[in-house]
Enzyme design. Structure first.
Site, PDB file in Angstrom:
ATOM      1  N   LYS A 119      -4.965  -6.543   3.326  1.00  0.00           N
ATOM      2  CA  LYS A 119      -4.869  -5.453   2.340  1.00  0.00           C
ATOM      3  C   LYS A 119      -6.249  -5.110   1.793  1.00  0.00           C
ATOM      4  O   LYS A 119      -6.565  -3.943   1.565  1.00  0.00           O
ATOM      5  CB  LYS A 119      -3.944  -5.843   1.187  1.00  0.00           C
ATOM      6  CG  LYS A 119      -3.857  -4.824   0.040  1.00  0.00           C
ATOM      7  CD  LYS A 119      -3.425  -3.423   0.497  1.00  0.00           C
ATOM      8  CE  LYS A 119      -3.038  -2.510  -0.614  1.00  0.00           C
ATOM      9  NZ  LYS A 119      -4.119  -2.015  -1.483  1.00  0.00           N
ATOM     10  N   HIS A 160      -7.932  -3.088   4.317  1.00  0.00           N
ATOM     11  CA  HIS A 160      -7.294  -1.745   4.252  1.00  0.00           C
ATOM     12  C   HIS A 160      -7.978  -0.928   3.169  1.00  0.00           C
ATOM     13  O   HIS A 160      -8.360   0.228   3.395  1.00  0.00           O
ATOM     14  CB  HIS A 160      -5.808  -1.870   3.943  1.00  0.00           C
ATOM     15  CG  HIS A 160      -5.186  -0.582   3.469  1.00  0.00           C
ATOM     16  ND1 HIS A 160      -5.281  -0.139   2.155  1.00  0.00           N
ATOM     17  CD2 HIS A 160      -4.503   0.377   4.129  1.00  0.00           C
ATOM     18  CE1 HIS A 160      -4.673   1.031   2.031  1.00  0.00           C
ATOM     19  NE2 HIS A 160      -4.197   1.358   3.209  1.00  0.00           N
ATOM     20  N   ASN A 161      -8.170  -1.505   2.007  1.00  0.00           N
ATOM     21  CA  ASN A 161      -8.789  -0.771   0.900  1.00  0.00           C
ATOM     22  C   ASN A 161     -10.238  -0.436   1.187  1.00  0.00           C
ATOM     23  O   ASN A 161     -10.719   0.640   0.832  1.00  0.00           O
ATOM     24  CB  ASN A 161      -8.650  -1.566  -0.398  1.00  0.00           C
ATOM     25  CG  ASN A 161      -7.272  -1.410  -1.000  1.00  0.00           C
ATOM     26  OD1 ASN A 161      -6.290  -1.266  -0.274  1.00  0.00           O
ATOM     27  ND2 ASN A 161      -7.187  -1.419  -2.314  1.00  0.00           N
ATOM     28  N   SER A 198       0.823  -1.206   0.000  1.00  0.00           N
ATOM     29  CA  SER A 198       0.000   0.000   0.000  1.00  0.00           C
ATOM     30  C   SER A 198       0.856   1.254   0.000  1.00  0.00           C
ATOM     31  O   SER A 198       1.896   1.306   0.640  1.00  0.00           O
ATOM     32  CB  SER A 198      -0.922   0.049   1.225  1.00  0.00           C
ATOM     33  OG  SER A 198      -1.725   1.213   1.168  1.00  0.00           O
ATOM     34  N   GLU A 215     -10.168   2.443   3.366  1.00  0.00           N
ATOM     35  CA  GLU A 215      -9.774   3.574   2.503  1.00  0.00           C
ATOM     36  C   GLU A 215     -10.994   4.159   1.801  1.00  0.00           C
ATOM     37  O   GLU A 215     -11.204   5.374   1.770  1.00  0.00           O
ATOM     38  CB  GLU A 215      -8.768   3.062   1.477  1.00  0.00           C
ATOM     39  CG  GLU A 215      -8.322   4.004   0.400  1.00  0.00           C
ATOM     40  CD  GLU A 215      -7.480   3.264  -0.643  1.00  0.00           C
ATOM     41  OE1 GLU A 215      -6.460   2.664  -0.261  1.00  0.00           O
ATOM     42  OE2 GLU A 215      -7.841   3.288  -1.837  1.00  0.00           O
TER      43      GLU A 215
HETATM   44  C1  6PG Z   1      -3.077   1.414  -1.987  1.00  0.00           C
HETATM   45  C2  6PG Z   1      -4.330   1.658  -2.802  1.00  0.00           C
HETATM   46  C3  6PG Z   1      -4.320   0.905  -4.114  1.00  0.00           C
HETATM   47  C4  6PG Z   1      -5.695   0.976  -4.781  1.00  0.00           C
HETATM   48  C5  6PG Z   1      -5.661   1.721  -6.082  1.00  0.00           C
HETATM   49  C6  6PG Z   1      -7.026   1.640  -6.788  1.00  0.00           C
HETATM   50  O1  6PG Z   1      -3.207   0.849  -0.887  1.00  0.00           O
HETATM   51  O2  6PG Z   1      -2.011   1.818  -2.470  1.00  0.00           O
HETATM   52  O3  6PG Z   1      -5.435   1.164  -2.034  1.00  0.00           O
HETATM   53  O4  6PG Z   1      -3.972  -0.444  -3.853  1.00  0.00           O
HETATM   54  O5  6PG Z   1      -6.121  -0.283  -5.128  1.00  0.00           O
HETATM   55  O6  6PG Z   1      -5.297   3.016  -5.768  1.00  0.00           O
HETATM   56  O7  6PG Z   1      -8.040   1.931  -5.889  1.00  0.00           O
HETATM   57  P1  6PG Z   1      -9.583   1.829  -6.282  1.00  0.00           P
HETATM   58  O8  6PG Z   1     -10.105   0.544  -5.697  1.00  0.00           O
HETATM   59  O9  6PG Z   1     -10.196   3.045  -5.701  1.00  0.00           O
HETATM   60  O10 6PG Z   1      -9.698   1.784  -7.795  1.00  0.00           O
END
Ligand code: 6PG
Length: 483
Positions: A185, A188-189, A131, A192
């Site tokens: 991960k 995590h997303n 990430s 996010e």
């Molecule tokens: C990270 C981000 C990255 C993310 C992309 C696309 O941890 O660096 O979460 O892995 O997958 O930036 O994100 P989207 O799901 O918003 O398209």
């Protein structure tokens, strides 16, 4: 087979792969390089070959032969079939004890499947969340590797050499076996997405609600970044809102099409939470909000329908603007706490389901730097898990319980005013609803159980006796029977 000198290799030299290879070289590693199209490898060597020790190769076989045992290769290619293809090529060329690392955003169940297949061939397979985007790959990502303890003994020191550092600690830890790293991960997303949605709703309340301009709102976010909301996403939000469009001179945010994309990790987080019966309401609303924003046909249709409702201007109702801005900040912080609590609940549920022993405090610690959700408050999150105060829920840790108590009135004012004046705040309101549901001594689920028993004889429990019960609803008045 010949043994090379490179202690680590990178396969896939697009932006992420190239930057990770450079980061590895900057930290004393001898880095083997391979890309399907050799031009990419040549470009990296031409532009950055003098930054450290690289060993470029034209073929997979040459690449593997350039690695020292246990040969360790990090794959950074598109998730799905391209990753499967590269894994197959590497596995054919490698020998028992060697290590294949998938650094892409692979679905954790694919990682579980691949790890089992590759382990059967005597090799180690590590699904590793990376990430921090391209910048993080170059200057220090947060890293979430899964895999065996044996592979961690080799891989750990290498990843520690390139990870971001927070409070003097590298932002990497061995998450757990097989798909644990990619699972974390994924969550995590999801967090996010929730973080970004909550920030977007705060922006909408200031923009549409209070009639503020992007530059003014940027100043508010910059000020919030000096409070407990201090984080990478708040910081970049101020930058995005300050950015002027070169072509028109307008605020860039006003010329960007308001359809949010998503590559899928947030969706996986919600789908997985549903399968684990773990509410992640803030994350789910964030995914649905992105979906709604991109439902072009329905939104264009709605514009023609003149659907009745307030226009979102709540200038007057909000009263003192600064006081309402503080309300929004408090609501944002409370909703953020709920989103993180739900994310960690999902990690706990996943660990139970898939047999992982995941240290939640360690996960919070490695999220303090390098990753997209890096934030000051993750220090407190890790303390809460370390102390055991967050074991049942992060919301029960005194620090967060008190923060939410302080935010109560603001949170409820923001959600009610937004509803009254027509500003959509799905993440704010679903987080508040979750909080109110969690703290309710009785929920209307009792009525649902009655309904289910009425039409489906699905039985229900009683508060005053063990067992399952069914009522013969057709003959009203007849006593219930113990099922
Ligand atoms: C990270 C981000 C990255 C993310 C992309 C696309 O941890 O660096 O979460 O892995 O997958 O930036 O994100 P989207 O799901 O918003 O398209």
């Amino acid at each position: 087979m010949a043994e090379g000198t490179a202690n680590i290799g990178v396969v896939g030299l697009a932006a992420m792969g190239s930057n990770l290879a450079r980061n590895l070289a900057h930290h004393g590693n001898t880095v083997a390089l391979y890309n399907r199209h050799y031009e990419r490898t040549e470009k990296l060597m031409a532009e950055h070959g003098d930054e450290g020790s690289f060993v470029p190769s034209r073929t997979v076989e040459e690449f593997v032969a350039s690695l020292a045992r246990p040969r360790t290769a990090i794959i950074l290619v598109k998730a799905g079939a391209p990753t499967d293809a590269v894994i197959g090529e590497l596995a054919d060329a490698m020998e028992p004890g060697d290590i294949i690392v998938d650094g892409g955003n692979s679905y954790f169940k694919d990682t579980i499947r691949r790890e089992k297949e590759i382990r059967a061939r005597g090799l180690h397979y590590v699904g590793c969340g990376v990430s921090g985007g391209e910048e993080g790959a170059l200057n220090g990502p947060s890293l979430m590797p899964g895999g065996t303890d044996e592979s961690w003994r080799t891989l750990g020191p290498i990843l520690k050499s390139i990870a971001a550092v927070a409070e003097g600690e590298p932002c990497v830890t061995h998450i757990g076996k097989d798909g644990a790293g990619h699972f974390v991960k994924m969550v995590h997303n999801g967090i996010e997405y929730a973080d970004m949605q909550l920030i977007a709703e705060s922006y909408d309340l200031m923009r549409r609600g209070l009639g503020m301009e992007p530059g003014e709102i940027a100043d508010v976010f910059a000020q919030w970044n000096t409070t407990e909301l201090n984080s990478y996403l708040i910081e970049i939000t101020a930058e995005v809102l300050r950015q002027k469009d070169e072509k028109t001179g307008k605020p860039l945010v006003d010329v960007i099409v308001d359809h949010a994309g998503m590559k899928g990790t947030g969706t996986w987080t919600v789908q997985t939470a549903l399968s684990l019966a773990t509410p992640v309401t803030g994350i789910a609303e964030a995914v649905f909000a992105r979906g709604l924003s991109s439902q072009t046909a329905q939104r264009e249709g709605a514009a023609k329908q003149d659907l009745k409702g307030p226009e979102g201007a709540l200038h007057v109702a909000a009263g003192d603007r600064d006081a309402f801005l503080e309300d929004i900040r408090q609501a944002l912080y409370a909703s953020k706490i709920v989103a993180y609590a739900q994310g960690f609940d999902e990690i706990n549920a996943g660990a139970r389901e898939y047999g992982w022993d995941i240290d939640q405090a360690a996960v919070a610690r490695i999220w303090r730097g390098g990753c997209i959700i890096r934030a000051q408050f993750l220090n407190v999150v890790s303390d809460a898990f370390e102390s055991g105060e967050a074991d049942v829920s992060m919301l029960f840790a005194p620090y967060f319980k008190e923060a939410i108590a302080r935010a109560q009135d603001s949170w409820r004012r923001v959600v009610s005013l937004a509803a009254t004046y027509g500003v959509p705040v799905p993440a704010f309101s679903s987080s508040l609803a979750y909080y109110d549901g969690l703290r309710s001594p009785r929920l209307p689920a009792a009525l649902i159980q009655g309904q289910r028993d009425f039409f489906g004889a699905h039985t229900y429990g009683r508060i005053d006796a063990p067992g399952a019960f069914h009522t013969l609803w057709a003959e009203s008045g007849r006593p219930e029977i113990k099922a």
